[in-house]
Design an enzyme around this catalytic site. Structure first.
Site, PDB file in Angstrom:
ATOM      1  N   SER A  33      13.700   4.146  22.480  1.00  0.00           N
ATOM      2  CA  SER A  33      13.619   4.179  21.013  1.00  0.00           C
ATOM      3  C   SER A  33      14.737   3.362  20.378  1.00  0.00           C
ATOM      4  CB  SER A  33      13.676   5.632  20.514  1.00  0.00           C
ATOM      5  OG  SER A  33      14.816   6.287  21.034  1.00  0.00           O
ATOM      6  N   ASN A 120      18.841  16.839  22.040  1.00  0.00           N
ATOM      7  CA  ASN A 120      17.856  17.471  21.153  1.00  0.00           C
ATOM      8  C   ASN A 120      18.470  17.918  19.827  1.00  0.00           C
ATOM      9  OD1 ASN A 120      16.176  17.022  23.261  1.00  0.00           O
ATOM     10  ND2 ASN A 120      15.991  19.162  23.912  1.00  0.00           N
ATOM     11  N   THR A 165      -9.808   8.378 -22.030  1.00  0.00           N
ATOM     12  CA  THR A 165     -10.319   9.235 -20.958  1.00  0.00           C
ATOM     13  C   THR A 165     -11.486   8.436 -20.388  1.00  0.00           C
ATOM     14  OG1 THR A 165     -11.863  10.381 -22.431  1.00  0.00           O
ATOM     15  CG2 THR A 165      -9.717  11.408 -22.152  1.00  0.00           C
ATOM     16  N   SER A 287       0.136 -19.024 -10.099  1.00  0.00           N
ATOM     17  CA  SER A 287      -0.889 -19.350  -9.119  1.00  0.00           C
ATOM     18  C   SER A 287      -0.685 -20.792  -8.688  1.00  0.00           C
ATOM     19  CB  SER A 287      -2.261 -19.178  -9.762  1.00  0.00           C
ATOM     20  OG  SER A 287      -3.216 -19.972  -9.072  1.00  0.00           O
ATOM     21  N   LYS A 293      -2.129 -19.068 -14.895  1.00  0.00           N
ATOM     22  CA  LYS A 293      -1.996 -17.700 -14.387  1.00  0.00           C
ATOM     23  C   LYS A 293      -0.571 -17.194 -14.414  1.00  0.00           C
ATOM     24  CE  LYS A 293      -4.650 -15.283 -12.673  1.00  0.00           C
ATOM     25  NZ  LYS A 293      -5.298 -15.263 -11.376  1.00  0.00           N
ATOM     26  N   GLU A 300       1.288  -4.889  -8.574  1.00  0.00           N
ATOM     27  CA  GLU A 300       0.226  -4.722  -7.570  1.00  0.00           C
ATOM     28  C   GLU A 300       0.781  -4.203  -6.250  1.00  0.00           C
ATOM     29  OE1 GLU A 300      -2.783  -8.200  -7.919  1.00  0.00           O
ATOM     30  OE2 GLU A 300      -0.905  -8.887  -8.781  1.00  0.00           O
ATOM     31  N   TYR A 327      11.640  21.290  21.898  1.00  0.00           N
ATOM     32  CA  TYR A 327      11.540  19.836  21.781  1.00  0.00           C
ATOM     33  C   TYR A 327      10.448  19.262  22.683  1.00  0.00           C
ATOM     34  CZ  TYR A 327      12.719  14.879  21.975  1.00  0.00           C
ATOM     35  OH  TYR A 327      12.658  13.519  21.908  1.00  0.00           O
ATOM     36  N   GLN A 332       9.888  11.877  19.004  1.00  0.00           N
ATOM     37  CA  GLN A 332      10.549  10.570  18.846  1.00  0.00           C
ATOM     38  C   GLN A 332       9.728   9.647  17.934  1.00  0.00           C
ATOM     39  OE1 GLN A 332      12.832   8.692  22.132  1.00  0.00           O
ATOM     40  NE2 GLN A 332      11.158   7.220  22.202  1.00  0.00           N
TER      41      GLN A 332
END
Ligand code: ARG
Length: 468
Positions: A33, A120, A165, A287, A293, A300, A327, A332
């Protein structure tokens, strides 16, 4: 990643006592890891220094060994920070990488560091410390977003805009009211991160592998040194739950939903069809083919972040479900998910704070749009109830007829003549026109939490006091 020279028998130098051979290369790849948990180095070293100091205070190791360990760990810390630390996949994770390097630096006393603890409780401690820091960062990030929204709300507490709405014009509201709706949402997010932080602030250190330890350790002392409120009360629980990470992810997911909804509104509002807001150049892109644009890319991307954040949340829930105590190595798999979710929720919060601060709301456009679409029809119905004594259902029906009449003529409600109004209900008189304007409409909504500018300003002051 540099690989350390293999030990004589190629078995792991940390636990290779009963092993005759080292791991298969693929075993090493799936097991290691260090590629990601190196991010925990500062927490790991902090935890180890607290542990060593406690061992010495309890007479479990000598003061000189503890000093050598404490100093050596600081050397390791500076090596990692300087970017010249020899990370090794053969040493699996950050815990063993740090300890092995400590041994290179200080020799034999390094071997006494791991007395009365296990990886652990070590990893549970490191990870809690890391997630706790992320809660603090999320809290600051949210405060910045709230401040930016409050500034917008204050500037436009009485700017009228259409309320929606079904994304259809419903009733006029104010820009300030709309901004304050997000302040409330982000305020609850703040509360969730604070609650999660308070709950996770207990120390797993000293739970050892799972059962506690026979050494006379002082868990209160290490908890205090690491700024935890207290040691966790059950060693099995301490090493085996990751609910603190799940809580962080859950809070991050809900926050990301709020960020996504606000982003979506900014995307819609900045379109040529709406033009309720314009984003500053700092938060827009152009753009490569269409010169006109101006794209709301930041909004976004913030809108999309919920995808990976919720993905991480679902991933860790799925990893944890059904795991027996205590554990298991499955756990992990917690880190990459939480790292990614934390990085992205913090980035999204920072981008939202900046974008909101630099955003210009177009008062004129919003007001013009607010009057369109018969947005004061409810006010007309309410007038018929109040002034002409009609039951609300009947008033609703009469107003519907007036809307149809106006629609047929292609005009707004306040452009109908009194005679046309009276053709639908003879009780209507001149004073009806006073409720047909959008400013009157919002000013009349004085109920607690309503859109009237006075109400909105009261909420703004409450929030400013709260943040002060
Ligand atoms: N790298 C491990 C993890 O992230 C550390 C704990 C290892 N414990 C063990 N018993 N193998 O979970």
């Amino acid at each position: 990643m540099t690989d350390r020279p293999p030990t004589k028998d190629a078995a792991n130098s940390m636990w290779g006592g009963r092993f005759a051979a080292g791991p298969d290369a693929i075993m090493e790849a799936i097991n290691a890891s260090i590629g990601f948990d190196r991010r925990l180095y500062a927490q790991d070293i902090r935890g180890s220094r607290a542990h060593a100091a406690m061992l010495a205070a309890q007479g479990i190791i000598s003061d000189s060994d503890a000093n050598a360990i404490g100093e050596g760990l600081l050397t390791v810390l500076s090596e990692i920070e300087a970017g010249d630390f020899p990370f090794s996949a053969a040493l699996e994770d950050i815990h063993m990488n740090v300890e092995a390097r400590l041994k290179d630096i200080i020799g034999e006393p390094a071997g006494r560091l791991h007395t009365g603890r296990s990886r652990n409780d070590q990893v549970a401690t490191d990870f809690r410390l890391w997630v706790r820091d992320q809660c603090d960062a999320a809290i600051s990030g949210l405060e910045a977003v709230i401040r930016a929204a409050l500034t917008q709300a204050e500037a436009g507490a009485d700017w009228v805009m259409p309320g929606f709405t079904h994304l259809q014009t419903a009733q006029p509201v104010t820009w300030g009211h709309h901004m304050m709706a997000y302040v409330e949402m982000f305020g609850r997010d703040l509360g969730r991160f604070r609650d999660a932080r308070a709950r996770m602030n207990e120390s797993p250190l000293g739970a050892a592998a799972l059962a506690g330890t026979g050494y006379p350790i002082d868990r209160e002392a290490t908890a205090k040194a690491l700024a935890f409120d207290r040691p966790m009360a059950n060693s099995l629980d301490a090493v085996s739950d990751r609910d603190f990470a799940l809580e962080f992810l859950s809070a991050a997911s809900i926050c990301a939903v709020h960020l996504s909804r606000l982003s979506e509104e900014l995307v819609i509002w900045s379109s040529a069809q709406f033009r309720f807001v314009s984003m500053s150049d700092k938060w827009s892109t152009g753009s490569s083919i269409m010169p006109q644009k101006r794209n709301p890319d930041a909004a976004e991307l913030i809108r999309a972040k919920i995808g990976r954040i919720l993905g991480a949340t679902v991933a860790l829930f799925t990893v944890m479900k059904g795991l027996p105590l205590a554990y298991s190595k499955d756990m992990q798999e917690d880190k990459e998910q939480v790292f990614d979710a934390a990085d992205n929720v913090l980035l999204a919060l920072a981008a939202m704070a900046g974008m909101l601060a630099d955003l210009t709301a177009n008062k004129g456009r919003m007001e013009a749009a607010a009057s369109a679409g018969f947005s004061t029809a409810t006010d007309l119905a309410d007038w018929l109830v109040r002034e002409a004594g009609l039951p609300f259902r009947e008033a609703h029906h009469a107003t519907g007829s007036l809307v149809a009449l106006a629609e047929g003529k292609g005009c707004d409600l306040d452009e109908l003549s009194l005679a046309e109004m009276q053709s639908v209900n003879p009780a209507i008189n001149q004073s009806v026109y006073s409720v047909l304007g959008v400013h009157n409409s919002v000013a009349s909504r004085q109920s607690y939490g309503g859109t009237a500018p006075d109400q909105v300003r009261a909420q703004i002051s409450r929030w400013k006091e709260k943040l002060a």
